[in-house]
Motif scaffolding. Sequence first.
Motif, short mmCIF file in Angstrom:
data_model
loop_
_atom_site.label_atom_id
_atom_site.label_comp_id
_atom_site.label_asym_id
_atom_site.label_seq_id
_atom_site.Cartn_x
_atom_site.Cartn_y
_atom_site.Cartn_z
N ARG A 23 42.93 40.16 32.51
CA ARG A 23 41.46 40.40 33.03
C ARG A 23 41.97 40.50 34.54
O ARG A 23 41.03 41.23 35.14
CB ARG A 23 40.72 39.45 32.95
CG ARG A 23 40.24 39.19 31.39
CD ARG A 23 39.09 37.91 31.35
NE ARG A 23 39.73 36.84 31.79
CZ ARG A 23 39.19 35.62 31.97
NH1 ARG A 23 37.86 35.67 31.79
NH2 ARG A 23 39.63 34.47 32.54
N ASN A 24 43.07 39.98 35.17
CA ASN A 24 43.21 40.03 36.77
C ASN A 24 43.82 41.54 36.92
O ASN A 24 43.65 42.00 38.04
CB ASN A 24 43.93 39.01 36.81
CG ASN A 24 43.29 37.68 36.64
OD1 ASN A 24 42.06 37.81 36.69
ND2 ASN A 24 43.83 36.59 36.63
N THR A 25 44.95 41.78 36.19
CA THR A 25 45.63 42.80 36.51
C THR A 25 46.58 43.39 35.63
O THR A 25 46.52 42.79 34.36
CB THR A 25 46.85 42.70 37.78
OG1 THR A 25 46.95 43.92 38.26
CG2 THR A 25 47.89 41.82 37.43
N ILE A 205 36.73 39.71 40.92
CA ILE A 205 37.09 39.97 39.48
C ILE A 205 35.89 39.41 38.57
O ILE A 205 35.37 40.38 37.62
CB ILE A 205 38.53 39.56 39.01
CG1 ILE A 205 39.60 40.27 39.75
CG2 ILE A 205 38.59 39.91 37.38
CD1 ILE A 205 40.95 39.58 39.53
N ARG A 206 35.64 38.24 38.62
CA ARG A 206 34.70 37.59 37.88
C ARG A 206 33.30 38.10 38.04
O ARG A 206 32.44 38.24 37.07
CB ARG A 206 34.73 36.02 37.70
CG ARG A 206 36.28 35.48 37.45
CD ARG A 206 36.55 35.62 36.07
NE ARG A 206 37.81 35.25 35.59
CZ ARG A 206 39.09 36.09 35.43
NH1 ARG A 206 38.73 37.53 35.82
NH2 ARG A 206 40.06 35.54 35.46
N THR A 207 32.92 38.45 39.36
CA THR A 207 31.74 38.76 39.80
C THR A 207 31.58 40.20 39.40
O THR A 207 30.52 40.67 38.60
CB THR A 207 31.86 38.97 41.19
OG1 THR A 207 31.90 37.41 41.62
CG2 THR A 207 30.06 39.23 41.84
N ALA A 208 32.40 40.96 39.14
CA ALA A 208 32.27 42.54 38.65
C ALA A 208 32.10 42.41 37.26
O ALA A 208 31.53 43.08 36.70
CB ALA A 208 33.75 43.21 38.88
N GLU A 209 33.00 41.42 36.56
CA GLU A 209 32.60 41.38 35.28
C GLU A 209 31.46 40.90 34.74
O GLU A 209 30.65 41.59 33.66
CB GLU A 209 33.77 40.38 34.56
CG GLU A 209 35.14 40.78 34.55
CD GLU A 209 36.04 39.47 34.24
OE1 GLU A 209 37.33 39.46 34.10
OE2 GLU A 209 35.50 38.39 33.96
#
Length: 680
Positions: A23-25, A205-209
């Motif tokens: 999920r990160n890269t 990343i988590r906020t965008a998800e």
Amino acid sequence: MSSVRRPASDLLKRSHRLGSDARNTNYAGGNTSAKGAGADPVTGAEVDLLWVKGSGGDLGTLTEDGLAVLRLDRLRALKDVYPGVEREDEMVAAFDHCTFGKAGTAPSIDTAMHGLVEAAHVDHLHPDSGIALACAADGEKLTAECFGDSVVWVPWRRPGFQLGMDIAAVKAANPQAIGCVLGGHGITAWGDTSEECENNSLRIIRTAEAFLADRGRPEPFGPVIDGYEPLPVRERHERAAALAPHIRALASQDRPQVGHFTDSEVVLDFVSRAEHPRLAALGTSCPDHFLRTKVAPLVLDLPPTAPLDATVRRLKELHAAYREQYAAYYQRHATADSPAMRGADPAIVLVPGVGMFSFGKDKQTSRVAGEFYVNAINVMRGAEAVSTYTPIEESEKFRIEYWELEEAKLRRMPAPKPLATRVALVTGAGSGIGKAIAHRLAAEGACVIVADLDTDSAEAVADELGGPDRAVAVTMNVTDEEEIAAAFREAVLAFGGVDLVVNNAGISISKPLLETTAKDWDLQHDIMARGSFLVSREAARLMIEQGLGGDIVYIVSKNAVFAGPNNIAYSATKADQAHQVRLLAAELGQHGIRVNGVNPDGVVRGSGIFAGGWGAQRAATYGIEEDKLGEFYAQRTLLKREVLPEHVANAVFALTAGDLTHTTGLHIPVDAGVAPAFLR
């Protein structure tokens, strides 16, 4: 721990944590850095240093050797000699003059971003959620809605020195910000400590998800197209195996390729939906994506229930059109100093109801290309869920795909091994001669299917060879036609096809004529004469469909021509195999398929056959102790040398590695010189 090593150690730990979560890269995507102090080895004075992931490599498996180390004062002084965006590629060579000590690996194009940003720690990552915002038509507006002023939008700019200066300016102008979204590209985050930087990356990343999940509309790819639903698993895999050799042939028009098949839910859902033709045609956006997947895939426009022959014809038509379109894309954007077109075949082929075929110079490259297209699908879904997917301009994609810096990276890669891109299936490969052959072919670059009646032995050898990117194990009873067909289907799904088959499986029964039963005779012939015929027939069918030629090698024996005592069943079946070589060479030559044989003398050490009782029988025949059998065989040869499994493997390599391109129907003796077995 020294002050020089500590930043590198903390950086590696952070990189591994970030890189271990897809999920990160994506694989080999993004880079991380840390700044710290170290002693100049010449003056002893303390200097500021930058550790940054170098060119290539993967965050999840990064080692200290994969870090570039640079003097920060020299790197930042490059701003004073920066010649402008039109000549910014020159700055990559200038990085070499900023390195510290042995410096580790070559600095990447993103080094300026890490060095110029005023933060002790910087992460640049390619998460699907971040790229979805970066590739949305109104990405700037959505970024503000998602993050407020804590994350700043940076319009698309090709990676390089200017982008590094832009991000450094954004950081300076927005002291409240924890990072930025790079249009069409990814995200960058920073922090005063390694922990803070990592937390900021994960927060973005988590906020965008969460934003995409909460704001996203259902079915962003549209409704399911009637008839394009996924086939049931068994039917799907059978269809994939039937199509794979034809698709690999198309993807290998410019140069041979290894294939990978994916039928994940993400792929099957995408190709079943109404919007997939439009979105696939737009191509991928993030540079990491299209450098591995090409700008767009080839998409079959038939349902999975269409007749196979009609599907193959349509794939050929689409392939011809794809090559024309790719050549036109190259011509639209190439300049006098552009690198030559590298090839017009697709790297990704999407088949509704079946899945995705991806291709590359080896299994890892083809697998990773498929993984990147899954990333691209995720990006399209996210962008379409909240906006409209809008990748960067085609001209920008070309500038990166045919970037001189990318070309230079390709030139630095080592020359391919002799059997690179070739897929080999070896029967009886769980032990003895077959195992030695599998090891030699894999060492020379081939992907290997380790086929054996003993599943555990086959799996052990496949593990020794490096696992799924190098070798897969299949259970094969060479007397069972369905098991043979199933093994070839597994090979095709694993690597796209088969180019090289070694008929090695066998047993041996040593008895005088009057003690040899019909059952002995039938068993001996079923496994070796009939078995090698069945394997060769399946191999030839597949190779003809691929249209790429191929090699079939029989491990025969000097006994095919040498008349020894108490050996009627074994020697007769070896003579049968020897003539199969000649017959198939004559028949298959028109398809570019070469058929050759290897005639070893008795291979005692490491042999499954000898260990299974054959050795004791032959020792009794010659009136010697079994542990002296190898020495006995050696002494009867002209060279007085024992034949070992690796010597047989050497002969297989010699026949298939490319130097004997005009040789077929040949038997190579590997017997240290047994005069009665001379071919005449």
